[in-house]
Enzyme design. Structure first.
Site, PDB file in Angstrom:
ATOM      1  N   GLY A 120       0.836  -1.196   0.000  1.00 40.48           N
ATOM      2  CA  GLY A 120       0.000   0.000   0.000  1.00 40.48           C
ATOM      3  C   GLY A 120       0.876   1.253   0.000  1.00 40.48           C
ATOM      4  O   GLY A 120       0.551   2.253  -0.651  1.00 40.48           O
TER       5      GLY A 120
ATOM      6  N   CYS B  63       2.918   2.555  13.354  1.00 44.02           N
ATOM      7  CA  CYS B  63       4.153   3.147  12.842  1.00 44.02           C
ATOM      8  C   CYS B  63       4.776   4.094  13.850  1.00 44.02           C
ATOM      9  O   CYS B  63       5.980   4.263  13.881  1.00 44.02           O
ATOM     10  CB  CYS B  63       3.867   3.906  11.544  1.00 44.02           C
ATOM     11  SG  CYS B  63       2.772   3.016  10.470  1.00 44.02           S
TER      12      CYS B  63
ATOM     13  N   GLN C   7      -7.752   1.280   4.408  1.00 42.75           N
ATOM     14  CA  GLN C   7      -8.584   0.842   5.528  1.00 42.75           C
ATOM     15  C   GLN C   7     -10.055   0.695   5.133  1.00 42.75           C
ATOM     16  O   GLN C   7     -10.825   0.079   5.856  1.00 42.75           O
ATOM     17  CB  GLN C   7      -8.492   1.843   6.694  1.00 42.75           C
ATOM     18  CG  GLN C   7      -7.129   1.913   7.355  1.00 42.75           C
ATOM     19  CD  GLN C   7      -6.836   0.710   8.258  1.00 42.75           C
ATOM     20  OE1 GLN C   7      -7.721  -0.043   8.642  1.00 42.75           O
ATOM     21  NE2 GLN C   7      -5.559   0.547   8.581  1.00 42.75           N
TER      22      GLN C   7
ATOM     23  N   SER D  76      -4.333  -2.218  -0.107  1.00 37.73           N
ATOM     24  CA  SER D  76      -3.339  -3.153   0.417  1.00 37.73           C
ATOM     25  C   SER D  76      -4.054  -4.395   0.928  1.00 37.73           C
ATOM     26  O   SER D  76      -5.111  -4.295   1.555  1.00 37.73           O
ATOM     27  CB  SER D  76      -2.551  -2.495   1.544  1.00 37.73           C
ATOM     28  OG  SER D  76      -1.648  -3.421   2.112  1.00 37.73           O
ATOM     29  N   ALA D  77      -3.477  -5.578   0.672  1.00 36.79           N
ATOM     30  CA  ALA D  77      -4.188  -6.825   0.986  1.00 36.79           C
ATOM     31  C   ALA D  77      -4.164  -7.183   2.471  1.00 36.79           C
ATOM     32  O   ALA D  77      -5.100  -7.768   2.984  1.00 36.79           O
ATOM     33  CB  ALA D  77      -3.578  -7.978   0.179  1.00 36.79           C
ATOM     34  N   HIS D  78      -3.081  -6.808   3.177  1.00 37.58           N
ATOM     35  CA  HIS D  78      -2.945  -7.362   4.535  1.00 37.58           C
ATOM     36  C   HIS D  78      -3.838  -6.688   5.566  1.00 37.58           C
ATOM     37  O   HIS D  78      -3.900  -7.121   6.714  1.00 37.58           O
ATOM     38  CB  HIS D  78      -1.473  -7.355   4.989  1.00 37.58           C
ATOM     39  CG  HIS D  78      -0.922  -6.022   5.389  1.00 37.58           C
ATOM     40  ND1 HIS D  78      -0.852  -5.631   6.712  1.00 37.58           N
ATOM     41  CD2 HIS D  78      -0.403  -5.011   4.677  1.00 37.58           C
ATOM     42  CE1 HIS D  78      -0.295  -4.426   6.771  1.00 37.58           C
ATOM     43  NE2 HIS D  78      -0.019  -4.028   5.541  1.00 37.58           N
TER      44      HIS D  78
ATOM     45  N   THR E 238       8.780  -8.444 -11.706  1.00 35.35           N
ATOM     46  CA  THR E 238       7.998  -9.668 -11.862  1.00 35.35           C
ATOM     47  C   THR E 238       6.869  -9.701 -10.844  1.00 35.35           C
ATOM     48  O   THR E 238       7.096  -9.483  -9.658  1.00 35.35           O
ATOM     49  CB  THR E 238       8.917 -10.908 -11.677  1.00 35.35           C
ATOM     50  OG1 THR E 238       9.955 -10.825 -12.657  1.00 35.35           O
ATOM     51  CG2 THR E 238       8.151 -12.205 -11.831  1.00 35.35           C
TER      52      THR E 238
ATOM     53  N   ASN F  59      -6.703   5.449   9.786  1.00 32.87           N
ATOM     54  CA  ASN F  59      -6.312   4.201  10.429  1.00 32.87           C
ATOM     55  C   ASN F  59      -6.184   4.297  11.950  1.00 32.87           C
ATOM     56  O   ASN F  59      -6.157   3.295  12.635  1.00 32.87           O
ATOM     57  CB  ASN F  59      -4.994   3.704   9.825  1.00 32.87           C
ATOM     58  CG  ASN F  59      -3.953   4.792   9.715  1.00 32.87           C
ATOM     59  OD1 ASN F  59      -4.179   5.834   9.093  1.00 32.87           O
ATOM     60  ND2 ASN F  59      -2.802   4.592  10.328  1.00 32.87           N
TER      61      ASN F  59
HETATM   62  C1  LIG Z   1      -1.437   0.120   6.354  1.00 30.98           C
HETATM   63  C2  LIG Z   1      -1.710   1.373   5.647  1.00 30.98           C
HETATM   64  C3  LIG Z   1      -0.906   1.814   4.577  1.00 30.98           C
HETATM   65  C4  LIG Z   1       0.327   1.070   4.148  1.00 30.98           C
HETATM   66  O1  LIG Z   1       0.081  -0.162   3.534  1.00 30.98           O
HETATM   67  P1  LIG Z   1       1.256  -1.260   3.525  1.00 30.98           P
HETATM   68  O2  LIG Z   1       0.765  -2.326   2.613  1.00 30.98           O
HETATM   69  O3  LIG Z   1       1.408  -1.719   4.947  1.00 30.98           O
HETATM   70  O4  LIG Z   1       2.482  -0.595   3.020  1.00 30.98           O
HETATM   71  C5  LIG Z   1      -1.238   2.985   3.943  1.00 30.98           C
HETATM   72  N1  LIG Z   1      -2.310   3.705   4.325  1.00 30.98           N
HETATM   73  C6  LIG Z   1      -3.115   3.322   5.320  1.00 30.98           C
HETATM   74  C7  LIG Z   1      -4.295   4.153   5.690  1.00 30.98           C
HETATM   75  C8  LIG Z   1      -2.841   2.151   6.024  1.00 30.98           C
HETATM   76  O5  LIG Z   1      -3.625   1.792   7.037  1.00 30.98           O
END
Ligand SMILES: *Cc1c(COP(=O)(O)O)cnc(C)c1O
Length: 395
Positions: free
Chosen positions: A73, A328, A182, A202-204, A240, A154
Site C-alpha cells: 500500500g 508506525c 482501511q 493493500s491486501a494485509h 515480476t 487508520n
Molecule cells: C497500512 C496502511 C498503509 C500502508 O500499507 P502497507 O501495505 O502496509 O504498506 C497505507 N495507508 C493506510 C491508511 C494504512 O492503514
C-alpha cells in the site's frame, strides 16, 4: 488468566485460511513467470487478470486494466503522489493533502516539497478528525494538480466526505487520489460515482497476505512510473509480479465483499458495546474521532492521567494485543500526528489506546476487554499524583 485476544486489526490482520489455500498452488505448481509466453506463464497471467477483474468490480471501476499491482500500500501511495507530481509539473506544482494522512502520503509529499520544488497544503481537520470542505475549496489554486485525502483514518476510523471532495476536484479539473487501504473491507466504493481518479489498496488489512498492494489509475489520468525495468503492468510498474500474493489478494477482496454487510453490522454492535463499557466504567475518558462518520471496527480512546506504554504492556501480559495510536509511531515518544491535528494535547495523546476489532473477534473478547480495562487503568492511575488531585476536586 492469559487471554488470546488480537485487537490490532488496523495494523494488520491474520490471513484467512481460504486465502492461504488459494495461494499455495502458486508457490508449488503454478510458478510460471506471468510475462512468459509458455503455457505456465499464460496460466499465471490469466490468474492475475482474474484478480484485476475482482478488484475493479469491488471498487466500481469500468475497466480492469485500470488496476496496477504494487509491492505494498505504501508503494501505491508513493506512486500516486510522485507519479502525478512529476507527470503534471508543467501544469502546476501545488498538491493538497491533509495533516492526518498515513506517513506513506505525508513523507513523499515532504520529499516533493524539500527536494523538487513542489508546494503542499496540509489541510487541518476539525476536532472530530474530519476536514472542513470550505478549507479545501479555499486551498485550490490555478497551480493545483492533485488532491489526496484518505478515505478513512487508520488511527481514529473517521471517514472523510469523499463524494464532496470528488465533486470539488472534478469542478476544478484537479486529480483526486484517496488512500482506501482501511476502507475497502467495510465501505462500498465506487470510483466512478465518487469522482476518484486514483485509489490505493493493500491486501494485509483485509485478511490477505502482506507485501501486495494495488493502485487504481483511471485511464484518463496522466501519470509516470516510479519503478523502471521490465514491461510489467502495462509498462507502468516494473518487476515480476508476485503471483501468489496477487491471487491471495483477490480471494481476500472477494471474501471481504461477500461478508461486508453482515460484518459491518456485527462489528458496529461490538464497538458500540465496547465504547459503552469503557466510558461507563472508566472516568476521565474520551473517544476520539467522529461519532457517526466512522469505521465499524476502530475505537480510539484517551485515558487521562496514564501513559499508554504502561497500559499496552499490562494488556499484552494478559494476552490482549492492542495498539497505542498507530503501529508506525508506537515505540517512539512522538505523539500521534493524527491526534495532534485533532487538537488532542501531547499529554493526552500519550494516554491513547487504539482497539481495532476484526473478523475473528467475538462478543466474548469485547466482554473480557470491558472487564479488564477498568482494573488496569485504575492500577496505573494510582501512580499518578495528577489523578489524585482530579479525584479530590471531583468528589
Ligand atoms: C497500512 C496502511 C498503509 C500502508 O500499507 P502497507 O501495505 O502496509 O504498506 C497505507 N495507508 C493506510 C491508511 C494504512 O492503514
Amino acid at each position: 488468566m492469559k487471554y488470546d485476544i488480537y485487537v490490532d486489526n488496523a495494523a494488520t490482520t491474520k490471513m484467512s485460511d481460504e486465502v492461504l489455500s488459494t495461494m499455495l498452488p502458486f508457490f508449488t505448481e503454478n510458478y510460471g513467470n506471468a510475462a512468459s509466453t509458455h503455457k505456465m506463464g499464460s496460466f499465471t497471467r490469466k490468474s492475475i487478470d482474474n484478480v484485476r477483474n475482482i478488484i475493479s468490480e469491488a471498487i466500481g471501476a469500468s475497466n480492469p486494466n485500470e488496476i496496477y499491482f504494487t509491492g505494498t500500500g505504501t508503494e501505491a501511495d508513493n506512486w500516486a503522489i510522485k507519479g502525478i507530481a512529476f507527470a503534471n509539473k508543467n501544469k502546476g506544482n501545488h498538491i493538497i493533502t491533509t495533516s492526518i494522512e498515513h506517513h506513506a502520503i505525508l513523507h513523499p509529499c515532504e520529499d516533493l516539497e524539500k527536494n523538487y520544488g513542489f508546494e503542499i497544503t496540509y489541510l487541518k481537520v476539525k476536532e472530530n478528525g474530519i476536514i472542513d470542505i470550505e478549507n479545501l475549496k479555499n486551498a485550490i489554486k490555478p497551480t493545483t494538480i492533485l488532491i489526496s485525502v484518505m478515505f478513512c483514518n487508520n488511527e481514529t476510523g473517521a471517514i472523510q466526505p469523499i463524494n464532496e471532495i470528488g465533486a470539488i476536484a472534478k469542478q476544478n479539473n484537479v486529480y483526486f487520489h484517496t488512500d482506501a487501504v482501511q476502507a475497502l473491507a467495510y465501505i462500498p466504493i465506487n470510483v466512478e460515482s465518487m469522482g476518484i481518479d486514483l485509489l490505493s489498496l493493500s491486501a494485509h488489512k483485509l485478511y490477505g497476505p502482506k507485501g501486495i498492494g494495488a493502485l487504481y489509475v483511471s485511464n484518463n489520468v496522466k501519470i509516470i512510473p516510479i519503478l523502471h525495468g521490465g514491461g510489467q503492468e502495462r509498462h507502468r510498474r516494473a518487476g515480476t509480479q508476485n503471483v501468489p500474493a496477487i491471487v491471495g489478494f483477490g480471494e481476500a477482496v472477494r471474501l471481504a465483499k461477500e461478508t461486508q454487510l453482515n460484518e459491518v453490522e456485527r462489528l458496529k454492535k461490538l464497538t458500540k458495546k465496547l465504547i459503552k463499557g469503557i466510558t461507563e466504567n472508566i472516568p476521565a475518558t474520551k473517544i476520539n474521532g467522529d461519532e457517526t462518520n466512522r469505521m465499524p471496527h476502530i475505537v480510539n480512546i484517551t485515558f487521562s492521567f496514564i501513559e499508554s506504554e504502561g497500559l499496552l504492556m499490562f494488556l499484552d501480559n494478559r494476552g490482549i494485543t492492542a495498539s497505542g495510536g498507530s503501529a508506525c509511531s508506537s515505540g517512539s515518544f512522538e505523539p500521534s500526528h493524527v491526534l495532534t491535528a485533532m487538537g488532542v494535547s501531547t499529554h493526552e495523546s500519550h494516554g491513547s489506546l487504539r482497539i481495532s476489532l476484526g473478523r475473528y473477534n467475538t462478543e466474548e473478547d469485547v466482554d473480557i476487554i470491558i472487564k479488564e480495562l477498568p482494573t488496569v487503568v485504575s492500577q496505573l492511575r494510582k501512580l499518578s499524583p495528577a489523578y489524585k488531585k482530579y479525584l479530590n476536586e471531583n468528589s
